[in-house]
Design a protein around this motif. Structure first.
Motif, PDB file in Angstrom:
ATOM      1  N   TRP A  42       1.538  -5.055  -1.228  1.00 30.75           N
ATOM      2  CA  TRP A  42       2.046  -3.868  -1.906  1.00 30.75           C
ATOM      3  C   TRP A  42       1.146  -2.668  -1.601  1.00 30.75           C
ATOM      4  O   TRP A  42       1.625  -1.579  -1.299  1.00 30.75           O
ATOM      5  CB  TRP A  42       2.171  -4.107  -3.409  1.00 30.75           C
ATOM      6  N   GLU A  43      -0.147  -2.870  -1.657  1.00 28.67           N
ATOM      7  CA  GLU A  43      -1.079  -1.775  -1.372  1.00 28.67           C
ATOM      8  C   GLU A  43      -0.929  -1.290   0.070  1.00 28.67           C
ATOM      9  O   GLU A  43      -0.957  -0.087   0.336  1.00 28.67           O
ATOM     10  CB  GLU A  43      -2.509  -2.209  -1.669  1.00 28.67           C
ATOM     11  N   ARG A  53       2.204   0.850   0.301  1.00 26.44           N
ATOM     12  CA  ARG A  53       1.998   2.194  -0.253  1.00 26.44           C
ATOM     13  C   ARG A  53       1.336   3.092   0.782  1.00 26.44           C
ATOM     14  O   ARG A  53       1.705   4.253   0.928  1.00 26.44           O
ATOM     15  CB  ARG A  53       1.161   2.117  -1.527  1.00 26.44           C
TER      16      ARG A  53
END
Length: 122
Positions: free
Chosen positions: A13-14, A17
């Motif tokens: 997820w990071e 982003r």
């Protein structure tokens, strides 16, 4: 606002982003590797998915809370395995602005992933 969930590794997820979009289909598969959709769940389906397919995971997981009205890619509710249960599938990348919340998803004291209620998301 209809909400669905996607079970994600925190590190993935990071990275998404930073990249500007999320392209992970499911554990070990991405749209870049030939997967055709991103697996999602309704709240009442998350624990079963996590306990079936992520039971051996040691990395941190999170739940991406997705507002379906903000999706850019097509969303279909399908029972592709003919098991009598349909799941939401996102056909294309997940646009980051459709993710309205990110919640840690940790095992309960008994070692299993807990149930998620729709009420807890609102």
């Amino acid at each position: 606002m209809a909400l669905i969930l996607h079970l994600a590794f925190v590190a993935e997820w990071e990275a998404a982003r930073a990249a500007g979009s999320y392209r992970i289909s499911t554990r070990g598969k991405s749209l870049d590797d030939g997967a055709t959709f991103i697996h999602c769940s309704r709240p009442d389906q998350v624990a079963a998915v996590a306990n079936s397919f992520y039971a051996d995971v040691t990395e941190p997981l999170c739940l991406l809370v997705i507002d379906t009205s903000l999706l850019v890619s097509a969303l279909c509710d399908e029972d592709l395995d003919a098991i009598g249960i349909s799941f939401p599938h996102l056909y294309g990348p997940l646009n980051l602005d459709a993710v309205v919340d990110v919640r840690p998803y940790e095992r309960a004291a008994d070692g299993r992933y807990p149930e998620v209620s729709a009420q807890a998301l609102s």
